[in-house]
Design an enzyme around this catalytic site. Structure first.
Site, PDB file in Angstrom:
ATOM      1  N   SER A  26       0.836  -1.214   0.000  1.00 58.74           N
ATOM      2  CA  SER A  26       0.000   0.000   0.000  1.00 58.74           C
ATOM      3  C   SER A  26       0.867   1.259   0.000  1.00 58.74           C
ATOM      4  O   SER A  26       0.587   2.228  -0.719  1.00 58.74           O
ATOM      5  CB  SER A  26      -0.889   0.032   1.249  1.00 58.74           C
ATOM      6  OG  SER A  26      -1.855  -0.971   1.195  1.00 58.74           O
ATOM      7  N   ARG A  30       1.426   4.271  -2.987  1.00 68.12           N
ATOM      8  CA  ARG A  30       1.222   5.695  -2.666  1.00 68.12           C
ATOM      9  C   ARG A  30       2.485   6.498  -2.918  1.00 68.12           C
ATOM     10  O   ARG A  30       2.428   7.651  -3.384  1.00 68.12           O
ATOM     11  CB  ARG A  30       0.770   5.831  -1.206  1.00 68.12           C
ATOM     12  CG  ARG A  30      -0.679   5.372  -1.029  1.00 68.12           C
ATOM     13  CD  ARG A  30      -0.944   4.960   0.405  1.00 68.12           C
ATOM     14  NE  ARG A  30      -2.353   4.700   0.659  1.00 68.12           N
ATOM     15  CZ  ARG A  30      -3.008   3.593   0.298  1.00 68.12           C
ATOM     16  NH1 ARG A  30      -2.371   2.639  -0.374  1.00 68.12           N
ATOM     17  NH2 ARG A  30      -4.287   3.412   0.592  1.00 68.12           N
ATOM     18  N   GLY A  97      -6.304  -3.502  -7.790  1.00 67.36           N
ATOM     19  CA  GLY A  97      -7.405  -2.600  -7.459  1.00 67.36           C
ATOM     20  C   GLY A  97      -6.876  -1.258  -6.972  1.00 67.36           C
ATOM     21  O   GLY A  97      -7.454  -0.199  -7.252  1.00 67.36           O
ATOM     22  N   SER A 170     -13.160   2.329   2.352  1.00 59.07           N
ATOM     23  CA  SER A 170     -12.123   1.899   1.410  1.00 59.07           C
ATOM     24  C   SER A 170     -11.003   2.923   1.371  1.00 59.07           C
ATOM     25  O   SER A 170     -11.203   4.080   0.999  1.00 59.07           O
ATOM     26  CB  SER A 170     -12.706   1.729   0.003  1.00 59.07           C
ATOM     27  OG  SER A 170     -11.650   1.660  -0.938  1.00 59.07           O
ATOM     28  N   ASP A 319      -7.320  -7.788   4.788  1.00 62.78           N
ATOM     29  CA  ASP A 319      -6.494  -8.615   3.896  1.00 62.78           C
ATOM     30  C   ASP A 319      -6.002  -9.897   4.574  1.00 62.78           C
ATOM     31  O   ASP A 319      -5.535 -10.818   3.904  1.00 62.78           O
ATOM     32  CB  ASP A 319      -5.294  -7.808   3.386  1.00 62.78           C
ATOM     33  CG  ASP A 319      -5.729  -6.707   2.418  1.00 62.78           C
ATOM     34  OD1 ASP A 319      -6.848  -6.801   1.873  1.00 62.78           O
ATOM     35  OD2 ASP A 319      -4.964  -5.747   2.226  1.00 62.78           O
ATOM     36  N   ARG A 350     -13.225 -14.165  -1.780  1.00 57.04           N
ATOM     37  CA  ARG A 350     -12.361 -14.820  -0.788  1.00 57.04           C
ATOM     38  C   ARG A 350     -13.144 -15.649   0.232  1.00 57.04           C
ATOM     39  O   ARG A 350     -12.561 -16.534   0.877  1.00 57.04           O
ATOM     40  CB  ARG A 350     -11.465 -13.780  -0.090  1.00 57.04           C
ATOM     41  CG  ARG A 350     -10.365 -13.281  -1.011  1.00 57.04           C
ATOM     42  CD  ARG A 350      -9.412 -12.302  -0.357  1.00 57.04           C
ATOM     43  NE  ARG A 350      -8.281 -12.040  -1.243  1.00 57.04           N
ATOM     44  CZ  ARG A 350      -7.444 -11.021  -1.122  1.00 57.04           C
ATOM     45  NH1 ARG A 350      -7.612 -10.132  -0.148  1.00 57.04           N
ATOM     46  NH2 ARG A 350      -6.434 -10.870  -1.964  1.00 57.04           N
TER      47      ARG A 350
HETATM   48  C1  S3P Z   1      -5.664  -1.119   0.086  1.00 58.63           C
HETATM   49  C2  S3P Z   1      -6.884  -1.032   0.702  1.00 58.63           C
HETATM   50  C3  S3P Z   1      -7.756  -2.197   0.932  1.00 58.63           C
HETATM   51  C4  S3P Z   1      -6.980  -3.498   0.851  1.00 58.63           C
HETATM   52  C5  S3P Z   1      -6.094  -3.546  -0.347  1.00 58.63           C
HETATM   53  C6  S3P Z   1      -5.090  -2.403  -0.347  1.00 58.63           C
HETATM   54  C7  S3P Z   1      -4.897   0.120  -0.147  1.00 58.63           C
HETATM   55  O1  S3P Z   1      -8.767  -2.227  -0.058  1.00 58.63           O
HETATM   56  O2  S3P Z   1      -7.851  -4.589   0.880  1.00 58.63           O
HETATM   57  O3  S3P Z   1      -5.380  -4.775  -0.379  1.00 58.63           O
HETATM   58  O4  S3P Z   1      -3.699   0.059  -0.478  1.00 58.63           O
HETATM   59  O5  S3P Z   1      -5.483   1.195   0.024  1.00 58.63           O
HETATM   60  P1  S3P Z   1     -10.073  -1.298   0.024  1.00 58.63           P
HETATM   61  O6  S3P Z   1      -9.633   0.115  -0.081  1.00 58.63           O
HETATM   62  O7  S3P Z   1     -10.914  -1.697  -1.156  1.00 58.63           O
HETATM   63  O8  S3P Z   1     -10.724  -1.616   1.313  1.00 58.63           O
END
Ligand code: S3P
Length: 432
Positions: A26, A30, A97, A170, A319, A350
């Site tokens: 994450s 960023r 995602g 999220s 996660d 999942r």
């Molecule tokens: C993440 C946020 C989470 C997490 C994903 C990484 C991120 O998802 O499950 O693996 O880096 O902001 P969501 O924002 O959909 O909850």
């Protein structure tokens, strides 16, 4: 489904050693985005080199950002919020995602046309959660099912800050909106239903942005310009979690995992394990890049089943819930996970993937619409499908440490999404 790259894991006598895990996924995403938005040269050490973060790097390069990667150091030449160029081809977020949702925020600020897509898994994941607020800020976005599914096209422009109440918790969406505010006018207010990981807020503060955070409200004046970053990314808690879980359920273990990020938005897994009876030691707590970091010492613990339903805790452990479900197979009694419907829209469903795998290795488990129940018992071993999902693959590899017979897992190469070194590190710990 392609079932290639099957890997088998045999039970282990003992897990021991001192390890470090690669940089946080994450935070690495960023760091790439914020550096691209800054004007000047950023240096990011210990960045995660894995498929997901490389999807972000690839898309940013197509938009004109200079990104040189040497080992685990990235040197990024950002050209500022308005320095991006129109892509001549479709941007591909792969399986990520995080790339797709945050990139949609950035693209919405750009006065050009772009299209973003992803792999089969990502094209089935919901995007309305990010396209709705970005449209409300003024971007022109379209895609299948009213911009809910990739491919999504964007014609961006100078946006306006809004007061937005997020219906779904999220951190990806929150981050996409915060980055979109860099190319907007006015004031941006984001109201979260639950606290989510705050890596973006911490990183932006480190890059000179005035962002106010209090009680699930994030507020900032739009159009602020981030300064280039010089940071070292802490080890990924979500990767460390596999070895924490393995050490706890092992017959014998003594594992030290150094330099692990312990952002409170990420460590629900530790709180749940403690409730299940685990004892874990955190030492050498310190700060790295504005993030709390520690070393984690793991030895075996006897666990008992619990009910996990607190929504804040679920978000803080989201996660790690597949891994927790697998660990619950080794606990005495039943473990129930509720209010976790978000698990159905991750890299795979999942809830289904975990229940299916548990049944295949001899554990009784049941699905609910928003969670699952696991009955602790004898883990016999057998064949499971990863469903091409990195975290499902690694969770079942962990299940093998104290199983009766081996566990084989298909599509194991999916681990390259977040943790290509997983098998190597796992092997250094194990005495078979
Ligand atoms: C993440 C946020 C989470 C997490 C994903 C990484 C991120 O998802 O499950 O693996 O880096 O902001 P969501 O924002 O959909 O909850």
């Amino acid at each position: 489904m392609n079932t290639g790259d099957k890997k088998s894991f045999t039970p282990v006598e003992k897990l021991e050693g001192s390890i470090t895990v690669p940089g946080d996924k994450s935070i690495s995403h960023r760091a790439l985005f914020v550096s691209a938005l800054a004007s000047g040269i950023s240096k990011i050490d210990n960045i995660l080199i894995a498929d997901d973060t490389m999807s972000t790097a690839k898309c940013l390069r197509i938009l004109g950002t200079g990104i040189e990667i040497n080992g685990t150091t990235a040197v990024i030449t950002g050209k500022g919020v308005y320095g991006f160029q129109e892509p001549s081809s479709v941007l591909d977020a792969g399986n990520s995602g995080t790339t797709a949702r945050i990139m949609l925020g950035l693209l919405s600020t750009q006065d050009f046309f772009s299209v973003i897509t992803g792999d089969n898994s990502l094209r089935a994941r919901p995007m309305k959660r990010i396209t709705i607020p970005l449209t409300a800020m003024g971007a022109f976005i379209d895609g299948r099912d009213h911009a809910n599914y990739l491919p999504v096209s964007v014609r961006g422009r100078r946006l306006k800050g809004i007061d937005y109440t997020m219906p779904t918790a999220s951190a990806q969406v929150k981050t996409g909106i915060i980055l979109a505010s860099m190319g907007a006018k006015g004031i941006m207010t984001i109201r979260e239903p639950l606290n989510t990981r705050d890596h973006t807020e911490r990183m932006l503060k480190a890059s000179g942005i005035d962002v106010k955070v209090s009680d699930k409200i994030i507020q900032l004046v739009c159009s602020q310009k981030p300064l280039p970053l010089a940071i070292t990314v802490p080890g990924d808690f979500s990767s460390a979690a596999f070895f924490i879980g393995a050490g706890i359920i092992a017959r014998s273990s003594d594992i030290l995992i150094t330099n692990v990020g312990i952002n409170p938005g990420r460590t629900g897994f530790l709180d749940i394990l403690k409730k299940m009876g685990a004892s874990l030691e955190l030492a050498n707590a310190r700060f790295e890049a504005g993030e709390p970091v520690a070393d984690i010492h793991v030895t075996p613990s006897k666990l008992h089943g619990i009910v996990i339903e607190d929504r804040e805790l679920i978000v803080r452990a989201i996660d790690e819930l597949p891994l927790l479900a697998v660990i619950a197979a080794y606990a005495e009694g039943e473990t129930t996970i509720k209010n976790a419907e978000e698990l159905r829209v991750k890299e795979t469903d999942r809830i289904k993937a975990v229940v299916d795998g548990l049944l295949n290795i001899g554990i009784k488990a049941r699905e609910f619409p928003d969670g699952l129940r696991i009955e602790g018992g004898k883990v016999r071993g057998g064949s499971v499908s990863s469903y091409g999902d990195h975290r499902i693959a690694m969770a079942f590899a962990v299940a093998s440490v104290s199983s009766e017979k081996e566990i084989s897992i298909d599509n194991f190469n999916a681990v390259s999404i977040s943790f290509p070194e997983f098998i190597d590190i796992f092997n250094t710990l194990g005495h078979r």
